[in-house]
Each structure stands twice: as C-alpha cells, then as structure tokens.
Design an enzyme around this catalytic site. Structure first.
Site, PDB file in Angstrom:
ATOM      1  N   ASN A 135     -10.516  -0.429  -0.496  1.00 39.92           N
ATOM      2  CA  ASN A 135      -9.068  -0.407  -0.329  1.00 39.92           C
ATOM      3  C   ASN A 135      -8.447  -1.046  -1.571  1.00 39.92           C
ATOM      4  OD1 ASN A 135      -6.388  -1.008   0.291  1.00 39.92           O
ATOM      5  ND2 ASN A 135      -6.806  -1.532   2.413  1.00 39.92           N
TER       6      ASN A 135
ATOM      7  N   CYS B 181       0.810  -1.222   0.000  1.00 40.27           N
ATOM      8  CA  CYS B 181       0.000   0.000   0.000  1.00 40.27           C
ATOM      9  C   CYS B 181       0.839   1.266   0.000  1.00 40.27           C
ATOM     10  CB  CYS B 181      -0.946  -0.012   1.194  1.00 40.27           C
ATOM     11  SG  CYS B 181      -1.960  -1.508   1.270  1.00 40.27           S
TER      12      CYS B 181
ATOM     13  N   HIS C 198      -3.047   6.619   2.537  1.00 38.40           N
ATOM     14  CA  HIS C 198      -3.553   5.372   1.967  1.00 38.40           C
ATOM     15  C   HIS C 198      -4.970   5.134   2.472  1.00 38.40           C
ATOM     16  CE1 HIS C 198      -4.309   1.247   1.157  1.00 38.40           C
ATOM     17  NE2 HIS C 198      -4.013   0.816   2.356  1.00 38.40           N
TER      18      HIS C 198
END
EC number: 2.3.1.180
Length: 335
Positions: A280, A113, A250
């Site tokens: 996500n 990420c 993120h």
C-alpha cells in the site's frame, strides 16, 4: 470548456525490498499470515536519505524518457502526498526548481490515498476552464518514514513509490468522462497521524507521529460508501459499471478490493492493483497500478478506466477516463 487527456505516465520505486520474510524477523507475523490477509508479498522502502521529492523527481524523469516529453512548458504542478520532505517549501516547489520549470504554479495537496484522483480532477478543471494547458500531476509517498515497525497490523501494509502523469489540453479527444468526490470527517479518528495537535475532538490520539489505523472501521466505511459513490459517478455520464474496461481502485488491501468488486459485480480479472510487489503506497497506488497495466500491454488505446481513491480524512474521489496516451517506449517495472 476545453478537452483534456492524460498524455504520458512515469513511475518509480526505490531499490530496497522489504519482504514478508524480513518482517517475520521484526514482528510476530509470517509470510502466510500477511498474504492471506493482505495479498502483499513485498514492498519497497526508501533509503534513509531518500525523500518523497527524490521519488517524485525519478517518476517524472521516467515519464520524460519513455514518452520523449518536454516539461519546461508545464504551467501547473500538483503534488499529492502525505509525506512531504518539509511542511514547506512544498514538494511541488522542489520539483519546479529541479526541472527549472519557470512559469508554473505549484501546490501540494493532502488527500491521503485519494490524493491522485483529487489531483487529476483538479488538473482537468484547470484545463477545462481555459486557465491552463499542461499540468503535471505527481503522487509520491515515503510511508516507511512514518510507519511503526513494532505494530504488526500496519507495518505489513505500507511501502514507498511515486507516479507522475501529464494532463494536457486536447481539442479533439476528451479523456475525462466524469468524476465524483466526497468526504466524511467524522471518521477521521479511524486513520490518522498526529502533528501539532494530539486530540481529535474529545478523543486523545496515539501521539507517536506514525500511522495509526483501525482497519476494521475503514473497511466498513469503504463498503458502505464507495460502491454507491461509484454508481453515482457512472450515472453522471449515463453509463454503467459494465461500460468500464478496467477498474483501478486504491491498492489498500487485496481483501478489501475483492469484496468491493463483488459488491459492484465487476470482474476481479479486469481490476488492476499494485499490492503484490509494492504494498500500500497510499496516493501512489493508482498511478502505479495504471502504469503496470500499460507496461504489461493490458491497457490499450481507447480503454475506459475507472480510477477510485479512498482513505484518511475520510475522503474519496473517483474519475472515469478514456485513455489515449502518446507513443511510448516501454520497459518493465523492476520487480
């Protein structure tokens, strides 16, 4: 040392939606439970024959069409992904072949990420050193292909997307202000996916080739690590968090972003995320959130944006940028 800046951005999300109502039919969950714990309403899912390179190619096409850019003269390609089509050839080489970019280096980096922010920092370094002039940085993920849809703790989180930016040499405008990177490999066991090995140190791992995450431990690590790291990043440029126009972390989980903002004393109203409609998407969340801010008209020329990625490894990386993109033909991202 040469200056560099982000000159263009493009994004892509697959057509297929996976809503919370859809997930209610697959696992023991509910729309209300998912929204309360994550802030996610839906996410996009790649087709069976649609892979990370396909998403990345579409994101680059979007960049080219919106900014009227040529990319045949790109001299380095960086793709940030944990879900490449193949172990090799790399996604970056597939991109190079598709667009016939004949004089470019091409590498994939795996920083989960935090991949996109690592890629930006590398691109700036290549340009600042004088080695390169025009770098294509792409983040793309097809997490749906490695998600266990019988595990309600993870399957509600993840989606698929790609984002691409051009980073170019600019003799007048410095777009990169400061950066910070870090890692803590001792926490690798808290979020992983097995490969050739199914042990991490002495610990035997869940060997199903899907994402396995201990969300509580990852949350604790983020709260311990990221606020202090952000302050270090700001100190390098003799600035404070109050000098930032937009915070783009993120998009892991809205219930993580909210306390992170509280700890930083940064207003949630000036924090951009892509969770609600896209979930996500790992390395893709930051370019997706950045582009949503640009398309909506929130982000304006000269704004300072703090981009900070964190995830599996455990790794983290942040960069403070001044945004001065080239003229754009904007259209809303399909929701």
């Amino acid at each position: 040392m040469f200056h560099s800046r982000i000159t263009a951005i493009g994004t892509y999300v697959p057509q297929r939606k996976l809503t919370n109502d859809d997930l209610e039919k697959m696992v023991d969950t509910s729309h209300e439970w998912i929204v309360q714990r994550t802030g996610i309403h839906e996410r996009r899912i790649a087709e069976r024959d649609e892979f990370t390179s396909d998403l990345c190619i579409s994101a680059v096409r979007n960049l080219v069409s919106r900014y009227n850019k040529t990319i045949e003269d790109v001299d380095f390609i960086i793709v940030c992904t944990t879900t490449p089509d193949f172990p090799f050839p790399t996604v970056s080489c597939l991109i190079e072949a598709h667009f016939q970019i004949q004089n470019a280096g091409a590498i994939d980096i795996s920083a989960a990420c935090a991949g996109f922010t690592y890629g930006l920092i590398m691109a700036h370094g290549l340009i600042a050193s004088g080695l390169h002039r025009k770098v294509l940085v792409i983040a793309g993920e097809t997490l749906s292909k490695i998600t266990d849809y019988s595990d309600r703790t993870t399957c509600v989180l993840f989606g698929d997307a790609a984002g691409a930016v051009l980073v170019e040499r600019d003799d007048q405008f410095e777009g990169f202000v400061s950066h910070h990177v870090g890692s803590d490999g001792t926490g690798g066991v808290h979020i992983y996916r097995t490969g050739l090995a199914n042990r991490l140190g002495e610990q035997k791992l869940c060997d199903n080739n899907c994402i396995v995450q201990n969300g509580r431990e990852v949350f604790r690590w983020v709260m311990r690590t990221i606020p202090n790291s952000i302050h270090q990043l700001m100190n390098k440029s003799s600035q404070t968090i109050n000098d930032v126009d937009w915070f783009i972390p993120h998009s892991a989980n809205l219930r993580l972003i909210e306390p992170l903002c509280e700890k930083l004393e940064f207003p949630i109203e000036r924090t951009l995320h892509s969770l609600t409609h896209f979930g996500n998407t790992s390395s893709s969340t930051i370019p997706l959130s950045l582009d949503l801010g640009i398309r909506s008209g929130k982000i304006r020329a000269g704004d300072k944006a703090l981009l900070y990625g964190f995830g599996a490894g455990l790794v983290h990386a942040g960069v403070l940028v001044r945004l001065q993109l080239d003229p754009v033909v904007n259209e809303p991202l399909p929701l």
